[in-house]
Design a protein around this motif. Structure first.
Motif: not given
Lengths: 659, 154
Positions: A150, A295, A297-298, A100, A307-309, A97-98
């Protein structure tokens, strides 16, 4: 006979010449940088630590190189904007996800300018920020674990060069578009228009990214700008705190063959932005919110480092044509590149690529000119200050192609001269050149630890050179770029060391090691592992099938995996290996490599869980193994997965240590 | 043939000489180790070397503490130790019948020094190819693990 006589007569001359040469070699400070004196200054004995960390952008390798100074030893590489097969960054499920972006998954980036976070105008060792030039992004790297934590995308930007520079308390990270692009008047959306309509349609933006105490980034506001190319930036400090300065070129607004067409005007501009005022405007709801999908991303440390987007749909845009006192243009010769504010915060030095002088503006004079409305005109609604009124002075004869300037703690500035391959030292007050030294070859940026802060460590300077030919053993047509370490503690600069760097380093930052090394994580506590697929003990290891998804909950510790025999996998399955490293020991990662996997390995730090997705395509028994030599029995750290045909009725089963 | 014999003899001689030197090295090492061993106090011989430098006694098992110890054991020790069989490390089912609580705690908290200096730890360690790792337990957690092992040893 006469010949012999001649020879014998010449001998003493030869001896004198040789002695002369040798003694010169010993005392010289330039080309003879390999003297024992220089060697002693860069020697860091085995087991001892360097005095400074150096963070060197990787340029087109998309990563951040970490070097010890003064030794020049390459001590680490932090993966940032490019997938790194070495540890699975961007390949494993936790970090994908980083990458994205609003353009989808972007696995490569062009990392340009690292910038250390600051508190009270001094580097504080919390984070390094770095920009991505190609798909506009900014990353924050935590110096507690030397990892990218991030990445935020910059909307309404086409190229992100003038970043990432911080304000003196890291209130903001700044970013500006390198390329202006056509943007519609209302919503700044990229338009399908003829490129030769540049002057009518093309615009730029400058972004201010707010940084929270925890490091979270969000775009607080953008400022709409004329359609120039924005190049580099630095924030004000001390008396000039609250302002940020951005160089621009192509005030001609050319759109083809810029080498000629953007080099016509005698002067381009430094944009001086009153960010404190802009922040007030933004807080008061001025400007307007426009669509601007981007986005953030972190790595979610609360949830196991996965990781989340987050998609953010809007952005606030301020228009300097409507809001007073936001932006002023400082005319600056000629196609300025770097813009650097001295430690006192009183002077703003520009690097005019095509200029024969280094123009230095005075912040005091700039403020007076603004007060007196001492304008020589305006440019697309933005006041242009009078060059003569704001100038502190010009450095004469600064070398050819001055690009970037850093400062020491003794009132000196050091500027790279790209074309004449030298570093020129000058006095910030008197503007006199006081020393110069050749570098090899074509220096872009240079770095002094803390050299763009209010408190430089004026001991070493690193020149980041673009051309390397003949400095090291040849490696075919491509060579690593060269960095050169120069002692600036005395009156004369002294070349100490050459060392190669990965990628194409642009900028670098240096910081005293003690500000960073005490805060290092050595392992992740297994109790605190909140990964949703962690197996925190061998008892929790298992294999679960859910349709054609198979989840393997695996543990590793010296020197075995559990389970290490897995059956019941079928062709067409999606197999997720969730591997938890149960070690609690510093520097004992375990690797996990699966034969035929279409991604990379995992490198799992002590106490962490990482996930590799594998889609087996063939029937058979496939081995996996640990890649990171971990113990005497490292080679025995292996296992097998049996893969059956799609229609097979082999049930899922697994075991460890059964024979 | 003759030459090769001579070469052979010389090789053997050289090897012997090297062997002698190596031997003397080993002797020195052994002496050094003996000295280290002699340096261990009686307390250390019984209770191990490390942060735990007083005797720990377990009279009656505290089931709560033992339960906590089991959880810690499963997470941090269970990948290498089983109760009833040799695994990566030795079986621990009856360990508290042969070692003192302080000894086991020191082995958990200070495995590097124990494996280097303590004759019993060294001897057990030599039977296993993987060296015991430091799993960074706190003293309290190590104490809980010992409670659990005491329960298992009953």
């Amino acid at each position: 006979m006469s010949k012999m006589l001649k020879k014998s007569l010449l001998w003493p001359f030869a001896v004198v010449a040789a002695i002369g040469f040798l003694s010169m070699g010993c005392s010289s400070n330039g080309e003879f940088g390999s003297s024992s004196d220089a060697a002693e200054k860069v020697y860091v004995a085995p087991g001892e630590h360097d005095e400074f960390y150096g963070f060197f952008s990787g340029g087109y390798n998309g990563q951040l190189g970490v070097y010890g100074l003064p030794s020049g030893r390459h001590i680490f590489t932090i993966p940032v904007f490019s997938q790194a097969a070495v540890n699975g960054w961007g390949y494993n499920e936790e970090t994908k996800p980083m990458f994205q972006t609003s353009d989808g998954f972007v696995p490569w980036g062009d990392a340009h300018h690292p910038e250390l976070s600051q508190t009270n105008g001094e580097t504080d060792g919390r984070w390094v920020f770095i920009n991505e030039n190609n798909t506009p992004r900014i990353a924050r790297i935590g110096l507690d674990e030397f990892r990218t934590q991030e990445i935020i995308e910059i909307p309404n930007s086409a190229g992100n060069h003038a970043s990432s520079f911080v304000t003196p308390n890291t209130e903001y990270v700044t970013a500006a578009t390198r390329f202006s692009v056509p943007m519609d008047e209302d919503n700044l959306q990229n338009m399908d228009v003829s490129i030769d309509s540049y002057k009518d349609n093309f615009q730029g933006t400058i972004s201010f990214i707010k940084v929270s105490d925890e490091g979270h980034m969000n775009i607080d506001f953008q400022i709409r700008m004329p359609g120039f190319n924005y190049d580099l930036s630095h924030s004000g400090k001390g008396p000039s705190d609250g302002w940020a300065f951005f160089t621009s070129y192509n005030s001609e607004e050319a759109h083809t063959m810029l080498e000629i067409n953007a080099s016509k005007n005698d002067k381009d501009y430094i944009a001086a932005i009153n960010w404190e005022k802009a922040a007030e405007y933004a807080a008061n709801g001025e400007g307007k919110m426009i669509p601007g999908e981007h986005y953030r991303n972190y790595i979610d440390h609360e949830e196991g480092g996965v990781a989340k987007s987050e998609l953010i749909e809007e952005v606030r845009v301020l228009d300097p044509r409507e809001l007073d006192g936001l932006v002023y243009f400082l005319p600056t010769p000629k196609s300025p590149h770097g813009v650097d504010v001295d430690p006192s915060g009183r002077y703003i030095a520009a690097g005019g690529k095509l200029s024969t002088v280094i123009p230095v503006h005075s912040f005091d004079k700039m403020m007076t000119a603004i007060e007196n409305e001492d304008f020589e005109g305006e440019e697309q609604g933005i006041p242009v200050l009078n060059y003569e009124s704001i100038l502190h002075g010009e450095v004469e004869n600064p070398g050819l192609g001055p690009l970037h300037t850093e400062f020491d703690d003794k009132g000196n500035a050091y500027t790279t001269a790209f074309i004449s391959s030298e570093i020129v030292k000058w006095d910030v007050e008197t503007l006199e050149v006081v020393d110069r030294i050749d570098v090899y070859y074509s220096p872009g940026h240079l770095m002094i630890p803390g050299g763009d802060s209010q408190n430089p460590d004026g001991k070493y300077l690193v020149a980041l050179n673009k051309i390397t030919k003949d400095r090291y053993l040849p490696t075919g047509p491509e060579m690593f770029h060269s960095a050169q370490l120069i002692d600036i503690s005395g009156e004369k600069m002294q070349l100490l060391l050459d060392f190669p760097t990965e990628g194409e380093p642009h900028y670098a930052q240096g910081i005293a090691a003690e500000k960073v090394k005490e805060n290092q994580k050595r392992f992740y506590e297994i109790e605190g592992n909140n990964h949703p697929h962690a197996a925190k003990s061998e008892k929790e290891t298992r294999v679960e099938r859910d349709g054609n998804e198979v989840h393997v909950y695996m543990t590793t510790i010296r020197s075995h995996f559990a389970p290490d025999n897995i059956e019941g996998i079928k062709v067409g399955d999606e197999v997720y290996f969730h591997v938890t490293n149960l070690e609690q020991d510093w520097d004992v990662p375990h690797g996990f490599a699966m034969k035929g996997a279409n991604n990379a390995e995992l490198l799992i730090m002590p106490g962490e869980t990482m996930t590799l997705k594998w889609e087996p395509k063939k029937v058979g028994v496939f081995p996996f193994y640990c890649t990171d030599f971990c113990s005497a029995l490292h080679q025995e750290m292996q296992g097998y997965v049996r893969v059956s045909s799609e229609d097979s009725d082999v049930e899922v089963s697994y075991s460890t240590g059964q024979s | 043939m003759k030459i090769s014999k001579i070469v052979g003899l010389m090789t053997v001689t050289i090897l012997l000489l090297i062997g002698c030197e190596g031997g003397s090295d080993t002797n020195t090492e052994a002496t050094a180790n003996k000295e280290v061993e002699q340096e261990l106090t009686e307390f250390e011989m019984t209770n191990g070397i490390g942060p735990v430098n007083e005797e720990i006694t377990i009279d009656e098992i505290d089931p709560e503490l033992a339960k906590e110890g089991m959880q810690v054991f499963d997470m941090k020790c269970g990948a290498c130790h089983k109760m009833d069989s040799r695994y990566v490390g030795p079986p621990l089912g009856g360990i508290m019948n042969t070692r003192t609580p302080a000894y086991v705690m020191n082995m958990i908290l200070n495995p590097e020094e124990m494996l280097e200096k303590h004759p019993i730890a060294k001897s057990v360690g030599s039977e296993y190819p993987t060296r015991m790792t430091n799993q960074q337990l706190t003293r309290e957690k190590a104490r809980a693990v010992v409670e659990y092992l005491a329960q298992e040893s009953q």
